[in-house]
Write an enzyme that holds these catalytic residues in place. Structure first.
Site, PDB file in Angstrom:
ATOM      1  N   LYS A 281      41.038  45.862  29.044  1.00  0.00           N
ATOM      2  CA  LYS A 281      40.098  46.915  29.457  1.00  0.00           C
ATOM      3  C   LYS A 281      39.753  47.795  28.254  1.00  0.00           C
ATOM      4  O   LYS A 281      40.594  47.982  27.382  1.00  0.00           O
ATOM      5  CB  LYS A 281      40.748  47.787  30.541  1.00  0.00           C
ATOM      6  CG  LYS A 281      40.874  47.128  31.900  1.00  0.00           C
ATOM      7  CD  LYS A 281      41.534  48.089  32.880  1.00  0.00           C
ATOM      8  CE  LYS A 281      41.822  47.418  34.209  1.00  0.00           C
ATOM      9  NZ  LYS A 281      40.625  47.012  34.951  1.00  0.00           N
ATOM     10  N   ARG A 356      44.268  39.789  42.878  1.00  0.00           N
ATOM     11  CA  ARG A 356      44.144  38.693  43.848  1.00  0.00           C
ATOM     12  C   ARG A 356      45.158  37.585  43.555  1.00  0.00           C
ATOM     13  O   ARG A 356      45.580  36.878  44.461  1.00  0.00           O
ATOM     14  CB  ARG A 356      42.699  38.173  43.849  1.00  0.00           C
ATOM     15  CG  ARG A 356      42.243  37.619  42.531  1.00  0.00           C
ATOM     16  CD  ARG A 356      40.717  37.516  42.414  1.00  0.00           C
ATOM     17  NE  ARG A 356      40.095  38.826  42.146  1.00  0.00           N
ATOM     18  CZ  ARG A 356      38.790  39.026  42.016  1.00  0.00           C
ATOM     19  NH1 ARG A 356      37.950  38.022  42.147  1.00  0.00           N
ATOM     20  NH2 ARG A 356      38.328  40.225  41.778  1.00  0.00           N
TER      21      ARG A 356
HETATM   22  N1  BES Z   1      42.816  47.329  39.134  1.00  0.00           N
HETATM   23  C1  BES Z   1      41.496  46.906  38.891  1.00  0.00           C
HETATM   24  C2  BES Z   1      40.490  47.514  39.853  1.00  0.00           C
HETATM   25  C3  BES Z   1      40.275  48.996  39.754  1.00  0.00           C
HETATM   26  C4  BES Z   1      39.199  49.501  39.066  1.00  0.00           C
HETATM   27  C5  BES Z   1      41.114  49.875  40.400  1.00  0.00           C
HETATM   28  C6  BES Z   1      38.988  50.861  39.006  1.00  0.00           C
HETATM   29  C7  BES Z   1      40.893  51.237  40.330  1.00  0.00           C
HETATM   30  C8  BES Z   1      39.831  51.730  39.637  1.00  0.00           C
HETATM   31  C9  BES Z   1      41.404  45.376  39.038  1.00  0.00           C
HETATM   32  O1  BES Z   1      42.535  44.659  38.689  1.00  0.00           O
HETATM   33  C10 BES Z   1      40.320  44.915  38.129  1.00  0.00           C
HETATM   34  O2  BES Z   1      40.487  45.023  36.952  1.00  0.00           O
HETATM   35  N2  BES Z   1      39.261  44.391  38.708  1.00  0.00           N
HETATM   36  C11 BES Z   1      38.160  43.880  37.965  1.00  0.00           C
HETATM   37  C12 BES Z   1      37.807  42.541  38.556  1.00  0.00           C
HETATM   38  C13 BES Z   1      36.812  41.774  37.762  1.00  0.00           C
HETATM   39  C14 BES Z   1      37.427  41.335  36.438  1.00  0.00           C
HETATM   40  C15 BES Z   1      36.377  40.587  38.572  1.00  0.00           C
HETATM   41  C16 BES Z   1      37.013  44.863  38.102  1.00  0.00           C
HETATM   42  O3  BES Z   1      36.852  45.437  39.168  1.00  0.00           O
HETATM   43  O4  BES Z   1      36.302  45.070  37.122  1.00  0.00           O
HETATM   44 MN    MN Z   2      42.596  44.181  36.615  1.00  0.00          MN
END
Ligand code: BES
Ligand code: MN
Ligand code: ZN
Length: 504
Positions: A281, A356
Protein backbone atom coordinates in the site's frame (compact mmCIF):
# COMPACT_ATOMS: atom_id res chain seq x y z
CA UNK A 1 7.42 -13.68 20.51
CA UNK A 2 9.83 -12.47 17.87
CA UNK A 3 12.58 -10.07 18.95
CA UNK A 4 11.03 -6.76 17.94
CA UNK A 5 9.81 -3.64 19.70
CA UNK A 6 7.28 -5.83 21.49
CA UNK A 7 10.08 -6.69 23.86
CA UNK A 8 9.82 -3.15 25.18
CA UNK A 9 6.15 -3.38 26.04
CA UNK A 10 5.83 -2.99 29.80
CA UNK A 11 4.53 -5.99 31.70
CA UNK A 12 1.73 -3.78 32.95
CA UNK A 13 0.40 -3.04 29.45
CA UNK A 14 -3.35 -3.64 29.68
CA UNK A 15 -4.60 -5.29 26.51
CA UNK A 16 -8.24 -4.38 27.21
CA UNK A 17 -8.22 -1.04 29.07
CA UNK A 18 -11.80 -0.17 28.14
CA UNK A 19 -13.05 -3.48 29.49
CA UNK A 20 -11.19 -2.83 32.76
CA UNK A 21 -12.73 0.67 32.95
CA UNK A 22 -16.23 -0.72 32.32
CA UNK A 23 -15.97 -2.81 35.49
CA UNK A 24 -15.65 0.44 37.47
CA UNK A 25 -18.82 2.05 36.06
CA UNK A 26 -22.01 1.98 38.13
CA UNK A 27 -25.23 2.27 36.10
CA UNK A 28 -28.45 2.91 38.00
CA UNK A 29 -31.55 4.88 38.75
CA UNK A 30 -30.71 7.11 41.71
CA UNK A 31 -31.96 10.69 41.52
CA UNK A 32 -29.58 11.75 44.28
CA UNK A 33 -28.25 14.93 42.75
CA UNK A 34 -26.05 15.52 45.78
CA UNK A 35 -23.82 12.61 44.77
CA UNK A 36 -23.60 13.77 41.14
CA UNK A 37 -21.16 16.31 39.80
CA UNK A 38 -23.21 16.96 36.69
CA UNK A 39 -26.95 16.69 36.11
CA UNK A 40 -28.47 16.65 32.63
CA UNK A 41 -32.06 17.57 31.80
CA UNK A 42 -33.46 16.20 28.58
CA UNK A 43 -35.51 18.89 26.84
CA UNK A 44 -37.82 18.24 23.91
CA UNK A 45 -38.94 20.87 21.43
CA UNK A 46 -42.53 20.63 22.61
CA UNK A 47 -42.50 19.39 26.24
CA UNK A 48 -42.05 21.25 29.54
CA UNK A 49 -38.72 22.76 30.51
CA UNK A 50 -37.82 21.36 33.97
CA UNK A 51 -38.06 24.06 36.66
CA UNK A 52 -34.78 22.82 38.18
CA UNK A 53 -32.89 24.40 35.27
CA UNK A 54 -33.95 27.85 36.46
CA UNK A 55 -34.48 29.00 32.88
CA UNK A 56 -37.51 29.01 30.64
CA UNK A 57 -37.67 28.12 26.96
CA UNK A 58 -37.15 31.74 25.87
CA UNK A 59 -34.03 32.07 27.97
CA UNK A 60 -32.66 28.80 26.51
CA UNK A 61 -33.47 30.01 22.99
CA UNK A 62 -31.62 33.29 23.65
CA UNK A 63 -28.55 31.19 24.49
CA UNK A 64 -28.94 29.43 21.14
CA UNK A 65 -30.39 26.22 22.56
CA UNK A 66 -33.07 24.87 20.24
CA UNK A 67 -33.52 21.37 21.74
CA UNK A 68 -32.13 19.60 18.67
CA UNK A 69 -31.14 16.00 19.28
CA UNK A 70 -27.68 15.96 20.81
CA UNK A 71 -27.43 19.72 21.34
CA UNK A 72 -26.19 20.64 24.82
CA UNK A 73 -25.95 23.81 26.88
CA UNK A 74 -24.06 24.01 30.15
CA UNK A 75 -25.72 26.45 32.53
CA UNK A 76 -23.28 28.30 34.78
CA UNK A 77 -23.94 27.68 38.48
CA UNK A 78 -22.22 29.07 41.56
CA UNK A 79 -22.35 25.79 43.48
CA UNK A 80 -23.65 22.25 43.34
CA UNK A 81 -23.47 19.95 40.35
CA UNK A 82 -23.07 21.31 36.83
CA UNK A 83 -26.41 21.73 35.05
CA UNK A 84 -26.63 20.72 31.44
CA UNK A 85 -29.59 21.09 29.10
CA UNK A 86 -29.68 18.24 26.58
CA UNK A 87 -31.77 18.58 23.42
CA UNK A 88 -34.08 15.73 22.40
CA UNK A 89 -36.00 16.96 19.34
CA UNK A 90 -39.74 16.37 19.14
CA UNK A 91 -41.16 14.12 21.85
CA UNK A 92 -43.18 11.97 19.44
CA UNK A 93 -40.06 11.30 17.38
CA UNK A 94 -38.14 9.84 20.27
CA UNK A 95 -36.47 6.54 19.36
CA UNK A 96 -33.90 4.28 20.97
CA UNK A 97 -31.37 5.64 18.51
CA UNK A 98 -32.12 9.24 19.51
CA UNK A 99 -31.89 8.33 23.18
CA UNK A 100 -28.49 6.70 22.65
CA UNK A 101 -27.31 9.86 20.88
CA UNK A 102 -28.75 12.09 23.62
CA UNK A 103 -26.86 10.26 26.37
CA UNK A 104 -23.64 10.29 24.33
CA UNK A 105 -23.96 14.06 23.81
CA UNK A 106 -24.56 14.57 27.53
CA UNK A 107 -21.53 12.59 28.71
CA UNK A 108 -19.36 14.52 26.24
CA UNK A 109 -20.71 17.88 27.46
CA UNK A 110 -19.95 16.69 31.02
CA UNK A 111 -16.54 15.34 30.05
CA UNK A 112 -14.74 16.69 33.14
CA UNK A 113 -17.18 14.97 35.51
CA UNK A 114 -17.32 11.31 36.52
CA UNK A 115 -20.61 11.03 38.43
CA UNK A 116 -23.57 11.89 36.27
CA UNK A 117 -27.36 11.92 36.47
CA UNK A 118 -29.58 12.31 33.42
CA UNK A 119 -33.22 13.25 33.94
CA UNK A 120 -35.22 12.04 30.96
CA UNK A 121 -38.65 12.78 32.44
CA UNK A 122 -41.62 11.67 30.32
CA UNK A 123 -40.98 9.56 27.23
CA UNK A 124 -43.06 7.73 24.65
CA UNK A 125 -40.50 4.89 24.67
CA UNK A 126 -41.01 2.19 27.28
CA UNK A 127 -38.89 3.04 30.34
CA UNK A 128 -36.72 -0.09 30.33
CA UNK A 129 -35.92 0.26 26.63
CA UNK A 130 -35.22 3.97 27.07
CA UNK A 131 -32.91 3.38 30.03
CA UNK A 132 -30.96 0.74 28.15
CA UNK A 133 -30.42 3.09 25.19
CA UNK A 134 -29.29 5.88 27.52
CA UNK A 135 -26.84 3.59 29.33
CA UNK A 136 -25.38 2.37 26.05
CA UNK A 137 -24.97 5.89 24.68
CA UNK A 138 -23.35 7.11 27.88
CA UNK A 139 -20.76 4.35 28.18
CA UNK A 140 -19.91 4.21 24.48
CA UNK A 141 -19.88 8.00 24.12
CA UNK A 142 -17.41 8.33 26.96
CA UNK A 143 -15.01 5.61 25.73
CA UNK A 144 -11.47 6.68 24.99
CA UNK A 145 -8.36 4.60 24.31
CA UNK A 146 -5.79 6.02 26.71
CA UNK A 147 -3.70 2.90 27.45
CA UNK A 148 -0.57 4.29 25.79
CA UNK A 149 -0.68 7.84 27.11
CA UNK A 150 1.73 8.29 30.01
CA UNK A 151 -0.59 11.02 31.29
CA UNK A 152 -4.18 11.57 30.25
CA UNK A 153 -6.72 14.24 31.07
CA UNK A 154 -9.58 11.91 30.18
CA UNK A 155 -12.04 11.52 33.05
CA UNK A 156 -13.60 8.05 32.93
CA UNK A 157 -17.27 7.56 33.66
CA UNK A 158 -17.70 6.51 37.29
CA UNK A 159 -21.46 6.47 37.78
CA UNK A 160 -24.38 7.19 35.49
CA UNK A 161 -27.93 7.31 36.78
CA UNK A 162 -31.10 7.95 34.84
CA UNK A 163 -34.50 9.06 36.02
CA UNK A 164 -37.50 8.32 33.81
CA UNK A 165 -41.18 9.00 34.56
CA UNK A 166 -42.82 5.65 35.26
CA UNK A 167 -39.49 3.83 35.36
CA UNK A 168 -39.42 1.38 38.25
CA UNK A 169 -36.08 0.57 39.83
CA UNK A 170 -36.13 -3.09 38.79
CA UNK A 171 -36.74 -2.24 35.14
CA UNK A 172 -33.88 0.25 35.16
CA UNK A 173 -31.61 -2.35 36.78
CA UNK A 174 -32.53 -4.86 34.06
CA UNK A 175 -31.74 -2.19 31.48
CA UNK A 176 -28.36 -1.59 33.12
CA UNK A 177 -27.47 -5.30 32.91
CA UNK A 178 -28.55 -5.58 29.29
CA UNK A 179 -26.65 -2.42 28.35
CA UNK A 180 -23.51 -3.63 30.12
CA UNK A 181 -23.52 -6.86 28.10
CA UNK A 182 -24.01 -4.99 24.82
CA UNK A 183 -21.46 -2.23 25.40
CA UNK A 184 -18.93 -4.77 26.62
CA UNK A 185 -19.04 -6.39 23.19
CA UNK A 186 -18.35 -3.05 21.50
CA UNK A 187 -15.67 -2.02 23.98
CA UNK A 188 -13.74 -5.27 23.61
CA UNK A 189 -13.86 -4.79 19.84
CA UNK A 190 -12.68 -1.17 20.14
CA UNK A 191 -9.87 -1.94 22.55
CA UNK A 192 -8.52 -4.62 20.23
CA UNK A 193 -8.81 -2.53 17.06
CA UNK A 194 -7.27 0.55 18.70
CA UNK A 195 -4.25 -1.39 19.93
CA UNK A 196 -1.18 -0.77 17.76
CA UNK A 197 -0.04 -3.68 15.62
CA UNK A 198 3.24 -4.10 17.51
CA UNK A 199 1.28 -4.52 20.72
CA UNK A 200 -1.19 -7.04 19.36
CA UNK A 201 0.05 -9.96 17.29
CA UNK A 202 -2.04 -12.90 16.15
CA UNK A 203 -0.50 -14.87 19.04
CA UNK A 204 -1.53 -12.16 21.52
CA UNK A 205 -5.08 -12.15 20.12
CA UNK A 206 -5.32 -15.89 20.69
CA UNK A 207 -4.16 -15.54 24.28
CA UNK A 208 -6.64 -12.73 24.92
CA UNK A 209 -9.45 -14.87 23.46
CA UNK A 210 -8.57 -17.69 25.87
CA UNK A 211 -8.74 -15.31 28.85
CA UNK A 212 -12.07 -13.84 27.69
CA UNK A 213 -13.49 -17.32 27.12
CA UNK A 214 -12.75 -18.31 30.71
CA UNK A 215 -14.43 -15.17 32.03
CA UNK A 216 -17.46 -15.07 29.76
CA UNK A 217 -18.35 -18.71 29.22
CA UNK A 218 -17.09 -19.89 25.86
CA UNK A 219 -14.36 -22.32 24.90
CA UNK A 220 -11.36 -21.39 22.78
CA UNK A 221 -9.15 -23.60 20.67
CA UNK A 222 -5.94 -22.16 19.20
CA UNK A 223 -4.45 -23.45 15.95
CA UNK A 224 -0.80 -22.52 15.37
CA UNK A 225 1.16 -22.69 12.15
CA UNK A 226 1.83 -26.43 12.41
CA UNK A 227 -1.85 -27.11 13.12
CA UNK A 228 -2.85 -24.98 10.12
CA UNK A 229 -0.48 -26.92 7.88
CA UNK A 230 -2.14 -30.10 9.14
CA UNK A 231 -5.56 -28.68 8.33
CA UNK A 232 -4.49 -27.48 4.89
CA UNK A 233 -5.49 -23.86 5.52
CA UNK A 234 -3.57 -22.54 2.53
CA UNK A 235 -5.24 -19.14 2.60
CA UNK A 236 -4.25 -18.16 6.12
CA UNK A 237 -0.82 -19.75 5.68
CA UNK A 238 -0.27 -18.03 2.34
CA UNK A 239 -1.03 -14.58 3.67
CA UNK A 240 1.13 -15.27 6.71
CA UNK A 241 4.10 -16.40 4.63
CA UNK A 242 5.90 -13.04 4.59
CA UNK A 243 5.47 -12.41 8.29
CA UNK A 244 7.91 -12.80 11.17
CA UNK A 245 4.90 -13.55 13.39
CA UNK A 246 3.02 -16.84 13.55
CA UNK A 247 -0.60 -16.99 12.40
CA UNK A 248 -3.43 -18.14 14.62
CA UNK A 249 -6.78 -19.58 13.85
CA UNK A 250 -8.88 -18.97 16.92
CA UNK A 251 -11.95 -21.17 17.21
CA UNK A 252 -14.60 -20.02 19.68
CA UNK A 253 -17.46 -22.19 20.86
CA UNK A 254 -20.54 -21.30 22.83
CA UNK A 255 -23.16 -23.83 23.81
CA UNK A 256 -26.39 -22.74 25.48
CA UNK A 257 -27.83 -24.63 28.42
CA UNK A 258 -30.45 -27.06 27.18
CA UNK A 259 -31.40 -27.69 23.59
CA UNK A 260 -29.92 -25.20 21.12
CA UNK A 261 -32.28 -23.33 18.79
CA UNK A 262 -29.82 -23.74 15.93
CA UNK A 263 -26.13 -23.50 15.15
CA UNK A 264 -24.74 -20.17 13.95
CA UNK A 265 -21.25 -19.85 12.49
CA UNK A 266 -19.37 -16.55 12.72
CA UNK A 267 -16.24 -15.77 10.72
CA UNK A 268 -14.04 -12.74 11.38
CA UNK A 269 -11.18 -11.29 9.30
CA UNK A 270 -8.23 -10.86 11.65
CA UNK A 271 -5.49 -9.10 9.69
CA UNK A 272 -3.46 -7.66 12.57
CA UNK A 273 -1.78 -5.25 10.16
CA UNK A 274 -2.39 -4.98 6.43
CA UNK A 275 0.64 -3.55 4.61
CA UNK A 276 -0.70 -4.94 1.34
CA UNK A 277 2.18 -7.44 1.18
CA UNK A 278 4.12 -7.44 -2.09
CA UNK A 279 1.26 -5.33 -3.52
CA UNK A 280 2.42 -2.76 -0.97
CA UNK A 281 0.00 0.00 0.00
CA UNK A 282 1.17 3.60 -0.47
CA UNK A 283 2.06 5.43 2.76
CA UNK A 284 -1.03 7.63 2.86
CA UNK A 285 -2.92 8.22 6.11
CA UNK A 286 -5.09 5.20 5.33
CA UNK A 287 -2.05 3.03 6.01
CA UNK A 288 -2.22 4.11 9.63
CA UNK A 289 -5.67 2.58 9.95
CA UNK A 290 -4.56 -0.86 8.87
CA UNK A 291 -3.95 -1.88 12.49
CA UNK A 292 -7.76 -2.07 12.49
CA UNK A 293 -7.87 -4.67 9.74
CA UNK A 294 -8.76 -7.20 12.43
CA UNK A 295 -11.97 -5.26 13.19
CA UNK A 296 -14.12 -8.17 11.99
CA UNK A 297 -12.39 -10.67 14.28
CA UNK A 298 -12.60 -8.13 17.11
CA UNK A 299 -16.36 -7.72 16.58
CA UNK A 300 -16.89 -11.49 16.69
CA UNK A 301 -14.78 -11.85 19.84
CA UNK A 302 -16.63 -8.92 21.43
CA UNK A 303 -19.99 -10.50 20.60
CA UNK A 304 -18.86 -13.81 22.16
CA UNK A 305 -18.34 -12.05 25.51
CA UNK A 306 -22.11 -11.45 25.58
CA UNK A 307 -23.59 -14.77 24.43
CA UNK A 308 -23.87 -16.47 27.83
CA UNK A 309 -24.96 -13.42 29.78
CA UNK A 310 -27.54 -12.45 27.14
CA UNK A 311 -28.93 -16.00 27.37
CA UNK A 312 -28.49 -16.73 23.66
CA UNK A 313 -30.36 -19.94 22.82
CA UNK A 314 -28.39 -20.91 19.72
CA UNK A 315 -25.09 -22.75 19.59
CA UNK A 316 -22.50 -20.35 18.18
CA UNK A 317 -19.10 -21.23 16.73
CA UNK A 318 -16.61 -18.58 15.64
CA UNK A 319 -13.47 -18.66 13.52
CA UNK A 320 -11.05 -15.74 13.82
CA UNK A 321 -8.41 -15.81 11.10
CA UNK A 322 -5.43 -13.93 12.50
CA UNK A 323 -2.17 -12.94 10.84
CA UNK A 324 -0.54 -9.80 9.54
CA UNK A 325 0.04 -9.24 5.82
CA UNK A 326 3.69 -8.29 5.29
CA UNK A 327 6.16 -8.00 2.41
CA UNK A 328 9.45 -9.84 2.80
CA UNK A 329 11.71 -12.33 1.09
CA UNK A 330 9.36 -15.11 2.10
CA UNK A 331 6.08 -13.41 1.12
CA UNK A 332 3.50 -14.95 -1.12
CA UNK A 333 3.74 -13.47 -4.56
CA UNK A 334 1.52 -12.30 -7.38
CA UNK A 335 0.91 -15.32 -9.54
CA UNK A 336 1.20 -17.78 -6.67
CA UNK A 337 -1.54 -20.36 -6.36
CA UNK A 338 -2.81 -21.13 -2.88
CA UNK A 339 -4.83 -24.20 -1.97
CA UNK A 340 -7.72 -23.57 0.39
CA UNK A 341 -8.89 -26.02 3.01
CA UNK A 342 -10.93 -28.51 0.98
CA UNK A 343 -8.74 -28.27 -2.12
CA UNK A 344 -9.93 -25.24 -4.09
CA UNK A 345 -6.97 -23.59 -5.86
CA UNK A 346 -6.72 -19.78 -5.89
CA UNK A 347 -4.54 -17.66 -8.13
CA UNK A 348 -3.18 -14.65 -6.25
CA UNK A 349 -3.43 -11.62 -8.54
CA UNK A 350 -3.02 -9.08 -5.75
CA UNK A 351 -1.54 -9.79 -2.30
CA UNK A 352 -3.55 -6.86 -0.91
CA UNK A 353 -6.79 -8.78 -1.50
CA UNK A 354 -5.72 -10.95 1.46
CA UNK A 355 -8.87 -10.80 3.58
CA UNK A 356 -10.87 -13.09 1.32
CA UNK A 357 -7.95 -15.57 1.32
CA UNK A 358 -7.86 -15.99 5.08
CA UNK A 359 -11.67 -16.11 5.22
CA UNK A 360 -12.04 -18.87 2.61
CA UNK A 361 -10.48 -21.50 4.90
CA UNK A 362 -12.82 -20.52 7.73
CA UNK A 363 -15.91 -20.70 5.53
CA UNK A 364 -14.94 -24.22 4.46
CA UNK A 365 -14.39 -25.24 8.10
CA UNK A 366 -17.75 -23.74 9.12
CA UNK A 367 -19.45 -25.85 6.47
CA UNK A 368 -17.59 -28.95 7.67
CA UNK A 369 -18.98 -28.25 11.15
CA UNK A 370 -22.49 -28.24 9.59
CA UNK A 371 -23.54 -24.86 10.92
CA UNK A 372 -27.10 -23.85 9.97
CA UNK A 373 -26.03 -20.40 8.81
CA UNK A 374 -22.96 -18.19 8.62
CA UNK A 375 -22.44 -14.51 9.31
CA UNK A 376 -19.02 -13.17 8.37
CA UNK A 377 -17.65 -9.74 9.14
CA UNK A 378 -14.57 -8.20 7.59
CA UNK A 379 -12.81 -4.91 6.85
CA UNK A 380 -12.73 -6.27 3.35
CA UNK A 381 -12.72 -3.59 0.65
CA UNK A 382 -11.98 0.10 0.17
CA UNK A 383 -14.88 -0.11 -2.28
CA UNK A 384 -17.31 -0.49 0.65
CA UNK A 385 -16.02 2.80 2.05
CA UNK A 386 -16.30 4.48 -1.37
CA UNK A 387 -19.86 3.19 -1.87
CA UNK A 388 -21.44 3.91 1.51
CA UNK A 389 -18.99 6.02 3.51
CA UNK A 390 -18.33 5.76 7.22
CA UNK A 391 -21.86 5.55 8.58
CA UNK A 392 -23.32 2.51 6.81
CA UNK A 393 -21.84 -0.89 5.96
CA UNK A 394 -22.85 -3.05 3.00
CA UNK A 395 -24.43 -6.42 3.70
CA UNK A 396 -24.61 -9.19 1.11
CA UNK A 397 -26.68 -12.33 1.57
CA UNK A 398 -27.61 -15.46 -0.35
CA UNK A 399 -31.01 -15.82 1.34
CA UNK A 400 -33.67 -13.19 2.10
CA UNK A 401 -34.05 -14.22 5.73
CA UNK A 402 -30.33 -13.86 6.40
CA UNK A 403 -30.36 -10.32 5.00
CA UNK A 404 -33.45 -9.61 7.13
CA UNK A 405 -31.80 -11.00 10.26
CA UNK A 406 -28.75 -8.76 9.79
CA UNK A 407 -30.77 -5.67 8.80
CA UNK A 408 -33.15 -6.01 11.75
CA UNK A 409 -30.32 -6.50 14.24
CA UNK A 410 -28.55 -3.48 12.71
CA UNK A 411 -31.62 -1.29 13.11
CA UNK A 412 -31.93 -2.29 16.76
CA UNK A 413 -28.31 -1.50 17.63
CA UNK A 414 -27.87 1.53 15.31
CA UNK A 415 -25.04 -0.06 13.36
CA UNK A 416 -26.59 0.74 9.98
CA UNK A 417 -26.41 -1.76 7.13
CA UNK A 418 -27.55 -1.40 3.53
CA UNK A 419 -28.02 -4.43 1.34
CA UNK A 420 -26.05 -4.57 -1.92
CA UNK A 421 -26.79 -7.17 -4.59
CA UNK A 422 -24.71 -10.30 -4.93
CA UNK A 423 -24.65 -9.77 -8.70
CA UNK A 424 -23.63 -13.11 -10.19
CA UNK A 425 -23.00 -11.47 -13.59
CA UNK A 426 -19.72 -10.25 -12.15
CA UNK A 427 -18.63 -13.69 -11.05
CA UNK A 428 -16.62 -14.32 -14.22
CA UNK A 429 -14.28 -11.46 -13.25
CA UNK A 430 -12.88 -13.90 -10.70
CA UNK A 431 -12.11 -16.58 -13.28
CA UNK A 432 -8.49 -17.72 -13.44
CA UNK A 433 -6.63 -19.25 -16.37
CA UNK A 434 -4.57 -21.54 -14.18
CA UNK A 435 -6.51 -22.08 -10.95
CA UNK A 436 -10.13 -22.63 -9.86
CA UNK A 437 -10.67 -18.98 -8.98
CA UNK A 438 -8.63 -15.77 -8.63
CA UNK A 439 -8.63 -13.36 -5.70
CA UNK A 440 -9.08 -10.20 -7.80
CA UNK A 441 -12.12 -8.79 -9.56
CA UNK A 442 -12.33 -5.89 -12.00
CA UNK A 443 -12.09 -2.16 -11.32
CA UNK A 444 -15.78 -1.72 -10.40
CA UNK A 445 -18.11 -3.10 -7.72
CA UNK A 446 -15.13 -4.22 -5.63
CA UNK A 447 -17.24 -4.97 -2.54
CA UNK A 448 -19.46 -7.20 -4.66
CA UNK A 449 -16.66 -9.16 -6.32
CA UNK A 450 -15.08 -9.73 -2.90
CA UNK A 451 -18.44 -11.01 -1.64
CA UNK A 452 -18.75 -13.26 -4.71
CA UNK A 453 -15.34 -14.72 -3.91
CA UNK A 454 -16.52 -15.59 -0.39
CA UNK A 455 -19.81 -16.97 -1.78
CA UNK A 456 -17.79 -19.55 -3.74
CA UNK A 457 -16.70 -21.10 -0.41
CA UNK A 458 -20.03 -20.62 1.38
CA UNK A 459 -21.97 -22.73 -1.12
CA UNK A 460 -25.62 -23.29 -0.23
CA UNK A 461 -25.38 -22.47 3.47
CA UNK A 462 -27.56 -19.47 4.41
CA UNK A 463 -25.13 -16.61 4.76
CA UNK A 464 -24.73 -12.89 5.32
CA UNK A 465 -21.51 -10.96 4.76
CA UNK A 466 -20.81 -7.59 6.42
CA UNK A 467 -18.07 -5.42 4.89
CA UNK A 468 -17.07 -2.98 7.65
CA UNK A 469 -14.08 -1.34 5.93
CA UNK A 470 -15.89 2.02 5.97
CA UNK A 471 -17.47 1.85 9.41
CA UNK A 472 -14.57 0.39 11.43
CA UNK A 473 -13.38 3.80 12.55
CA UNK A 474 -14.50 7.36 13.02
CA UNK A 475 -12.39 10.46 12.65
CA UNK A 476 -14.38 12.29 15.31
CA UNK A 477 -16.75 11.65 18.18
CA UNK A 478 -20.18 11.07 16.68
CA UNK A 479 -23.21 9.66 18.54
CA UNK A 480 -22.25 6.28 20.12
CA UNK A 481 -19.07 6.23 18.01
CA UNK A 482 -16.07 7.76 19.68
CA UNK A 483 -13.07 8.74 17.60
CA UNK A 484 -10.85 5.82 16.64
CA UNK A 485 -12.08 2.26 16.30
CA UNK A 486 -15.89 2.14 16.53
CA UNK A 487 -16.31 -1.54 17.37
CA UNK A 488 -18.92 -1.57 14.59
CA UNK A 489 -20.70 -4.89 14.28
CA UNK A 490 -20.07 -6.29 17.76
CA UNK A 491 -23.48 -5.39 19.19
CA UNK A 492 -25.12 -6.18 15.86
CA UNK A 493 -23.73 -9.71 15.81
CA UNK A 494 -24.67 -10.30 19.43
CA UNK A 495 -28.20 -9.11 18.61
CA UNK A 496 -28.37 -11.33 15.51
CA UNK A 497 -27.21 -14.32 17.58
CA UNK A 498 -29.97 -13.59 20.11
CA UNK A 499 -32.57 -13.56 17.35
CA UNK A 500 -31.21 -16.60 15.53
CA UNK A 501 -33.27 -19.76 15.50
CA UNK A 502 -33.87 -22.50 12.94
CA UNK A 503 -37.45 -23.76 12.71
CA UNK A 504 -37.31 -27.50 13.51
N1 BES B 1 -8.03 -4.10 4.45
C1 BES B 1 -8.23 -3.66 3.13
C2 BES B 1 -9.55 -2.95 2.93
C3 BES B 1 -9.72 -1.63 3.64
C4 BES B 1 -9.53 -0.45 2.96
C5 BES B 1 -10.13 -1.58 4.95
C6 BES B 1 -9.72 0.75 3.60
C7 BES B 1 -10.31 -0.37 5.58
C8 BES B 1 -10.11 0.80 4.91
C9 BES B 1 -8.21 -4.87 2.17
O1 BES B 1 -7.40 -5.93 2.54
C10 BES B 1 -7.70 -4.38 0.86
O2 BES B 1 -6.57 -4.02 0.80
N2 BES B 1 -8.55 -4.41 -0.14
C11 BES B 1 -8.20 -4.00 -1.46
C12 BES B 1 -8.71 -5.06 -2.40
C13 BES B 1 -8.24 -4.89 -3.80
C14 BES B 1 -6.74 -5.15 -3.88
C15 BES B 1 -9.00 -5.85 -4.67
C16 BES B 1 -8.86 -2.66 -1.72
O3 BES B 1 -9.97 -2.45 -1.26
O4 BES B 1 -8.23 -1.82 -2.35
MN1 MN C 1 -5.40 -5.69 1.84
ZN1 ZN D 1 -7.06 -6.10 4.56
Amino acid sequence: MSPNANALIPETFPPLPGLDALAEVALGSSSDHGAADAVGYVITVDGDVPAALGLDRDALARAGFESKVGQTLTIPTAEGPALIAVGAGASEEQTETNLRDIAAAFVRAASTHGDLVLELGATEVDAETAARALFEGAVLGRYKYTALKTTSTHVPLHSFDVTIDGGVKEAIQRAASAATIAVRATIVARDLANTPPGHLTATNLGDIAVALGEEFGFSVELFDKADLIGLGCGGLLGVNQGSAEEPRMIKLQYRPEGRATGHLGLVGKGIMYDSGGISLKPSDPMHLLMKMDMGGAAAVLGAFTGLRDAGVGAQVTGWLMATDNMPSGTSYKLGDVLTARGGTTVEVKNTDAEGRLVMMDALVLANEDEVDAIIDIATLTGAALVALGGATAPVFANERWMARLALDAAAATDEPLWELPLETKYRRQLDSDIADISNLGGPFAGATTAALFLAHFVGETPWAHLDIAGTMQSEKDDSWRSSGATGFGARLILEAAKRFSIPS
